[in-house]
Scaffold this motif. Structure first.
Motif, PDB file in Angstrom:
ATOM      1  N   VAL A   6      94.266  21.541  50.652  1.00 28.53           N
ATOM      2  CA  VAL A   6      94.743  22.648  50.103  1.00 28.53           C
ATOM      3  C   VAL A   6      96.101  22.928  50.463  1.00 28.53           C
ATOM      4  O   VAL A   6      96.648  22.960  51.120  1.00 28.53           O
ATOM      5  N   ASN A   9      98.142  28.544  46.824  1.00 29.41           N
ATOM      6  CA  ASN A   9      97.130  29.491  45.762  1.00 29.41           C
ATOM      7  C   ASN A   9      97.987  29.152  44.388  1.00 29.41           C
ATOM      8  O   ASN A   9      99.070  28.730  44.077  1.00 29.41           O
ATOM      9  N   MET A  25      93.066  27.056  43.695  1.00 26.70           N
ATOM     10  CA  MET A  25      94.037  26.454  44.591  1.00 26.70           C
ATOM     11  C   MET A  25      94.450  25.098  44.279  1.00 26.70           C
ATOM     12  O   MET A  25      93.753  24.426  43.277  1.00 26.70           O
ATOM     13  N   ASP A  43      87.758  27.774  43.905  1.00 22.51           N
ATOM     14  CA  ASP A  43      87.426  27.762  45.203  1.00 22.51           C
ATOM     15  C   ASP A  43      86.404  29.035  45.578  1.00 22.51           C
ATOM     16  O   ASP A  43      86.436  30.015  45.329  1.00 22.51           O
ATOM     17  N   ALA A  47      88.574  28.678  51.231  1.00 18.63           N
ATOM     18  CA  ALA A  47      89.371  27.771  51.828  1.00 18.63           C
ATOM     19  C   ALA A  47      90.782  28.269  51.951  1.00 18.63           C
ATOM     20  O   ALA A  47      91.325  29.241  51.078  1.00 18.63           O
ATOM     21  N   VAL A  53      89.474  20.005  52.344  1.00 19.74           N
ATOM     22  CA  VAL A  53      88.126  20.452  51.845  1.00 19.74           C
ATOM     23  C   VAL A  53      87.553  19.021  50.822  1.00 19.74           C
ATOM     24  O   VAL A  53      88.073  18.166  50.732  1.00 19.74           O
ATOM     25  N   ILE A  76      85.895  23.492  44.813  1.00 21.74           N
ATOM     26  CA  ILE A  76      86.064  23.359  46.333  1.00 21.74           C
ATOM     27  C   ILE A  76      84.437  23.822  46.712  1.00 21.74           C
ATOM     28  O   ILE A  76      83.987  25.072  46.756  1.00 21.74           O
TER      29      ILE A  76
END
Length: 86
Positions: A6, A9, A25, A43, A47, A53, A76
Motif C-alpha cells: 500500500v 490513500n 488505496m 480496501d 489496510a 497486502v 484488498i
C-alpha cells in the motif's frame, strides 16, 4: 491474487454512486513481471500505508463486495504478516 504494498490513500470527492462508501488505496505490485506496477484497489479490511497486502482482481474482486454492479476490479482482501518472507 497478487501481493502488493500500500503506497497511499486515493481521495475522490466525486465518483459513481455505486462507489460511494468504498475506501480506495494506491498499491504497488511486488515481484513478478508486473513488479512496480501501480494500481488502485478498494480496501475492505482497513489496510494501512506501508503494509503488504493481498489483492484479488477481476470478477472475484466484485464478489468480495457482494455486489455485481460495482465497477471495481481490484480489492484488498488480506494483510500479509510482517514476518512472512517471500
Amino acid at each position: 491474487m497478487i501481493a502488493v504494498k500500500v503506497i497511499d490513500n486515493i481521495w475522490s470527492t466525486r465518483k459513481a454512486e455505486s462507489l460511494i462508501g468504498l475506501k480506495f488505496m494506491l498499491v504497488e505490485v511486488l515481484g513478478g513481471i508486473d513488479a512496480g506496477r501501480l494500481m488502485i484497489a478498494a480496501d475492505t479490511i482497513g489496510a494501512g500505508i506501508g503494509e503488504r497486502v493481498i489483492v484479488c482482481t477481476g470478477s472475484s474482486a466484485r464478489k468480495m463486495l457482494d455486489r455485481d454492479d460495482v465497477p471495481v476490479d481490484a480489492v484488498i482482501v488480506g494483510i500479509i504478516d510482517e514476518d512472512c518472507v517471500f
